[in-house]
Design a protein around this motif. Structure first.
Motif, short mmCIF file in Angstrom:
data_model
loop_
_atom_site.label_atom_id
_atom_site.label_comp_id
_atom_site.label_asym_id
_atom_site.label_seq_id
_atom_site.Cartn_x
_atom_site.Cartn_y
_atom_site.Cartn_z
N PHE A 292 6.20 2.95 -12.28
CA PHE A 292 5.34 3.85 -13.03
C PHE A 292 5.73 3.79 -14.50
CE2 PHE A 292 5.50 5.60 -8.74
CZ PHE A 292 4.15 5.79 -8.47
N VAL A 293 4.77 3.45 -15.33
CA VAL A 293 5.00 3.40 -16.77
C VAL A 293 4.35 4.64 -17.39
CG1 VAL A 293 4.65 2.09 -18.89
CG2 VAL A 293 4.98 0.89 -16.73
N THR A 294 5.16 5.50 -17.95
CA THR A 294 4.66 6.76 -18.52
C THR A 294 4.84 6.85 -20.02
OG1 THR A 294 6.79 7.83 -18.06
CG2 THR A 294 5.09 8.00 -16.36
N GLU A 295 5.63 5.96 -20.60
CA GLU A 295 5.85 6.00 -22.04
C GLU A 295 4.61 5.45 -22.76
OE1 GLU A 295 8.31 7.22 -23.77
OE2 GLU A 295 9.39 7.87 -21.98
N PRO A 296 4.00 6.24 -23.63
CA PRO A 296 2.77 5.80 -24.33
C PRO A 296 2.91 4.46 -25.04
CG PRO A 296 3.14 8.13 -24.70
CD PRO A 296 4.36 7.61 -24.00
N GLU A 297 4.06 4.24 -25.67
CA GLU A 297 4.25 2.99 -26.41
C GLU A 297 4.31 1.79 -25.47
OE1 GLU A 297 4.07 2.43 -29.64
OE2 GLU A 297 3.54 4.54 -29.82
N LEU A 298 4.96 1.97 -24.31
CA LEU A 298 5.03 0.89 -23.33
C LEU A 298 3.65 0.60 -22.74
CD1 LEU A 298 8.34 1.70 -21.39
CD2 LEU A 298 7.95 -0.11 -23.07
N ILE A 299 2.90 1.66 -22.47
CA ILE A 299 1.54 1.48 -21.95
C ILE A 299 0.69 0.72 -22.95
CG2 ILE A 299 -0.56 2.70 -21.27
CD1 ILE A 299 1.23 4.96 -20.23
N LYS A 300 0.82 1.08 -24.22
CA LYS A 300 0.07 0.40 -25.28
C LYS A 300 0.45 -1.07 -25.35
CE LYS A 300 -0.96 0.70 -30.22
NZ LYS A 300 -0.69 1.44 -31.49
N GLU A 301 1.75 -1.34 -25.23
CA GLU A 301 2.22 -2.73 -25.30
C GLU A 301 1.68 -3.55 -24.13
OE1 GLU A 301 6.44 -5.21 -25.12
OE2 GLU A 301 6.44 -3.07 -25.60
N PHE B 269 1.96 -10.15 -19.89
CA PHE B 269 1.33 -9.53 -18.72
C PHE B 269 -0.03 -10.19 -18.48
CE2 PHE B 269 3.83 -6.42 -21.08
CZ PHE B 269 4.78 -6.07 -20.13
N PRO B 270 -0.02 -11.34 -17.82
CA PRO B 270 -1.29 -12.07 -17.61
C PRO B 270 -2.21 -11.33 -16.65
CG PRO B 270 0.48 -13.07 -16.34
CD PRO B 270 1.12 -12.03 -17.21
N LYS B 271 -3.50 -11.55 -16.82
CA LYS B 271 -4.48 -10.93 -15.95
C LYS B 271 -4.66 -11.77 -14.69
CE LYS B 271 -6.93 -8.90 -19.83
NZ LYS B 271 -8.14 -8.91 -20.66
#
Length: 227
Positions: free
Chosen positions: A98-107, A116-118
């Motif tokens: 679970f990624v909850t840090e806004p900056e990490l989510i943005k990255e 992070f390939p699709k």
């Protein structure tokens, strides 16, 4: 003699084509999944075993069908119902991030360096989704994202609010006819979503293009079965 050589050449060409197709098929539906699962297992990441050639698609479909057939208690905890396979496997294999840090989510979402390939989509899924943001990367993604920026700009979204509000008001007005009766909220919110999309994106009401949405839904179901 020339005819025999021509026939031999034709058969050789067909054989090589079929062999190449078979190799590509096995590489996609057997070698890559098995290799990926082995790499993840070596890192301690476990999951349901891969089943050739459809993976876990049938199992997922069965679990969803069983989940939807059972009555649901009055609760906001709908995740086990709409994604029963993810819920069950997460508990069974304890594999979750679970990624909850806004900056990490943005990255992660920006993905400038391609870390992070699709998901590589082709075949039916590619035809259904077309040249979309979720199917492209690099320069093509940047061009599509630039075009989408205008649509999702704050001012553009503000202009959509009256149409959204009107759609919600019509839904609530329709609900008055169900006073004292059960309402299929899942279906109603699905209709609300399509109504909002129809009005804001196409300028028409859902009923005017109902058959188009129904055809897209059928196409989506067929695509999921053939992925």
């Amino acid at each position: 003699m020339a005819a025999e050589r021509l026939i031999l050449l034709l058969f050789s060409t067909v054989f090589l084509y079929l062999l190449q197709t078979l190799i590509k098929f096995l590489h996609k539906v057997w070698w890559r999944p098995v290799q990926l699962q082995a790499k993840m297992s070596s890192q301690g990441i476990r999951g349901p075993p891969y089943r050739f050639p459809h993976g876990n698609t049938k199992e997922i479909s069965y679990m969803r069908t069983q989940s939807m057939q059972k009555p649901m208690a009055i609760s906001h905890d709908i995740f086990p119902r709409i994604q029963p396979h993810v819920y069950a496997w997460t508990k069974a294999y304890e594999c979750q991030l679970f990624v909850t840090e806004p900056e990490l989510i943005k990255e992660i979402l920006m993905n400038r360096d391609g870390t992070f390939p699709k998901i590589d989509m082709d075949g039916y899924a590619k035809k259904l989704l077309g040249e979309a943001l979720i199917t492209n990367e690099g320069e093509k993604w940047a061009k599509i994202r630039k075009l989408a920026n205008h649509t999702f700009h704050a001012e553009s979204l503000k202009r959509m609010v009256p149409k959204m509000s009107s759609s919600v008001e019509e839904m609530l007005e329709r609900w008055k006819n169900y006073e004292g009766k059960e309402i299929d909220v899942f279906k109603e919110f699905g209709l609300l979503t399509t109504e909002v999309i129809s009005r804001t994106a196409f300028g028409n009401r859902y009923v005017d293009g109902k058959h188009i949405f129904e055809m897209v839904a059928k196409l989506t179901a067929l695509t999921v079965r053939n992925i």
